[in-house]
Motif scaffolding. Structure first.
Motif, short mmCIF file in Angstrom:
data_model
loop_
_atom_site.label_atom_id
_atom_site.label_comp_id
_atom_site.label_asym_id
_atom_site.label_seq_id
_atom_site.Cartn_x
_atom_site.Cartn_y
_atom_site.Cartn_z
N PHE A 168 0.74 -1.37 -0.11
CA PHE A 168 -0.03 -0.12 -0.08
C PHE A 168 0.82 1.35 0.00
CE2 PHE A 168 -3.06 -2.84 1.96
CZ PHE A 168 -4.00 -2.97 0.99
N THR A 169 1.81 1.18 0.86
CA THR A 169 2.69 2.53 1.01
C THR A 169 3.53 2.76 -0.27
OG1 THR A 169 2.89 2.06 3.16
CG2 THR A 169 4.19 3.66 2.45
N ALA A 189 -6.49 0.90 2.23
CA ALA A 189 -5.63 1.65 3.01
C ALA A 189 -6.05 3.30 2.53
CB ALA A 189 -4.23 1.46 2.47
N LEU A 190 -5.56 4.11 3.72
CA LEU A 190 -5.67 5.53 3.38
C LEU A 190 -4.12 5.90 3.80
CD1 LEU A 190 -8.69 6.54 5.72
CD2 LEU A 190 -8.71 6.07 3.35
N TYR A 244 -2.49 3.80 6.43
CA TYR A 244 -3.27 2.90 7.47
C TYR A 244 -4.14 2.18 6.81
CZ TYR A 244 -6.36 0.83 10.58
OH TYR A 244 -7.42 0.20 11.24
N ALA A 245 -3.79 0.68 6.98
CA ALA A 245 -4.25 -0.33 6.23
C ALA A 245 -4.85 -1.44 7.00
CB ALA A 245 -3.29 -0.83 5.43
N ALA A 267 13.25 3.42 2.00
CA ALA A 267 12.91 2.27 2.83
C ALA A 267 11.48 2.56 3.11
CB ALA A 267 13.81 2.51 3.99
N ILE A 268 10.71 1.66 2.95
CA ILE A 268 9.43 1.47 3.02
C ILE A 268 8.73 0.45 3.64
CG2 ILE A 268 7.23 1.42 1.52
CD1 ILE A 268 8.94 2.45 -0.79
N THR A 269 7.89 0.41 4.57
CA THR A 269 7.04 -0.65 5.21
C THR A 269 5.61 -0.37 5.12
OG1 THR A 269 6.94 -2.04 7.15
CG2 THR A 269 7.44 0.28 7.45
N ASP A 270 4.75 -1.37 5.27
CA ASP A 270 3.30 -1.12 5.46
C ASP A 270 3.01 -1.64 7.08
OD1 ASP A 270 2.50 -0.55 3.04
OD2 ASP A 270 1.95 -2.52 2.36
#
Length: 437
Positions: free
Chosen positions: A22-23, A366-367, A383-384, A410-413
């Motif tokens: 999502f991110t 997700a928003l 936010y998912a 760097a990305i995390t859900d």
């Protein structure tokens, strides 16, 4: 030896198919966002990746580590033991739970803009597995079998796969004022290994008292595998195998409705792999009945049990026949539908709906909010709700020089999983470097 490798892959798959991001989907400053929508317009003219983009995703919809730890008790010797009875009572599975793990790396990626067109090329390694499970075995171990009933111990769905992707992508601005962007990516796939269950039906029927509680076990199992034997022949032959070919396609579009509002839609990983090299299919179909113990024989001492014969009979139920018939598997298809609204010059809010397919559609939403600072910095928070998990706060950032140079991201859900992994049902991390121009 083949069975050892097969069991090993099954275990790896079960402890670990489609991965939502999502991110990443909201971050157009990195080329890798095209993995979720090939129509994404990137802010840099060109981007190059050399074995420096990594993604890991782990998910368990049924429980987390803290749920298991809460079922641990201290026995009379002071040892910590898992209370299976307590676990069976409190696990609360819904019959549709699954374990999933995946990892991927962009071995090479190139993206560049030419006028209204953007072209891309990628070579990506994928490893992923998903297994659906239930608590039938656990409840049988704790509660035992009920006379006059049949207990289903099978139904486990497993699909584990390692494959290589060579993709060529293209997108273009069309319509008046370039409001619509359409894009796609065609992919040639090279399958390296696969383990997939077609049938896993194992049933145990317990007769009532009139039939001395005789137990009848039946099996109807079909497991397909490919590439497993090649692991025995050495890593090089396994990694260079190109005989198991497949093809896939990603499709996407984005539409600028107004200066502030835009929409996007995509379907990615639509395709298949044909497995014909190194194929072994395992079939088991059998039945065995343990007739019980006659009370008269038990009391007069004439009862005897041939344990070797009993074990051999049970083993024969699961004796596998092997064939080498070719088969196909589909890719883990994912779909995204998103809306973006520019609330300020460099600030964009988003809402996304996601779905993947494995025996049925699994949905998530997700928003998000994304902040931009030229071409040198971008940050996003999401936010998912997904996989029966409702505490997924995603964070991501991209940091570069602003012009040509090195770009780090760097990305995390689920950033909470990094702070408190015991409470997490999902961990999702993507990180790496690009060279941008």
């Amino acid at each position: 030896m083949k069975y050892i490798y097969l069991i090993f892959i099954l275990i790896l798959s079960s402890s670990a198919w489609a991965q939502q991001e999502f991110t990443l989907h909201t971050m157009d400053l990195v080329f890798q966002s095209a993995h979720t929508n090939p129509a994404t317009l990137h802010r840099h003219k060109a981007s190059i990746t050399l074995a420096s983009s990594y993604h890991i995703n782990v998910k368990n919809t049924g429980f987390n580590y803290n749920r298991l730890a809460a079922q641990v008790e201290t026995d009379e010797t002071g040892q910590k033991v898992l209370d299976l009875g307590k676990l069976a009572e409190n696990l609360k599975l819904n019959g549709k739970d699954y374990l999933h793990a995946s990892a991927s790396v962009d071995l090479f990626a190139l993206s560049f803009r030419a006028g209204k067109n953007r072209f891309s090329l990628n070579l990506t390694e994928h490893m992923q597995a998903r297994m659906g499970y239930s608590d039938a075995l656990l409840k049988l171990a704790v509660n035992g079998n009920t006379p006059g009933s049949t207990t289903s111990l099978g139904g486990y769905k497993l699909n584990g796969m390692h494959y290589r992707e060579l993709g060529i992508g293209f997108n273009r601005k069309i319509l008046a004022e370039d409001k619509l962007v359409v894009g796609g990516r065609v992919k040639t796939l090279f399958g390296l290994s696969n383990v997939k269950t077609i049938r896993t039906d194992v049933n145990m029927h317990t007769a009532d008292e009139s039939d001395m509680y005789a137990i009848t076990a039946t099996s109807d199992i079909l497991v397909r595998s490919a590439g497993v034997d090649m692991l025995e022949d050495g890593d090089l032959e396994y990694l260079l195998n190109t005989a198991n070919r497949g093809y896939g396609i990603d499709l996407g579009a984005s539409y600028q409705y107004s200066n502030a509002l835009s929409f996007s839609a995509s379907i990615v990983n639509l395709g298949y792999i044909k497995w014909k090299e190194g194929v072994t299919n395992y079939t088991s179909k059998g039945e065995y009945t343990f007739t019980g113990i006659d009370n008269n024989d038990l009391f007069n001492g004439s009862f005897s049990l041939d344990q070797t014969e009993l074990i051999d009979s049970i083993t024969n139920i699961f004796e596998f026949e092997e064939t080498s018939e070719a088969y196909s598997t589909s890719l883990p298809t994912q779909m995204y539908l998103s809306g973006f609204y520019k609330v300020a010059t460099n600030t964009t809010a988003s809402a996304s709906i996601y779905s993947d397919f494995m025996g049925g559609f699994r949905k998530g939403m997700a928003l998000g909010i994304t902040q931009q600072a030229g071409r040198w910095f971008q940050a996003s928070a999401t936010y998912a709700m997904h996989a029966r998990s409702y505490n997924n706060l995603g964070l991501g950032f991209v940091l570069g020089t602003g012009g040509s140079g090195l770009q780090f991201y760097a990305i995390t859900d689920n950033v909470l999983a990094l702070a408190n992994p015991g409470s997490a049902k999902m961990v999702n991390i993507r990180t790496g470097f690009n060279v941008v121009f």
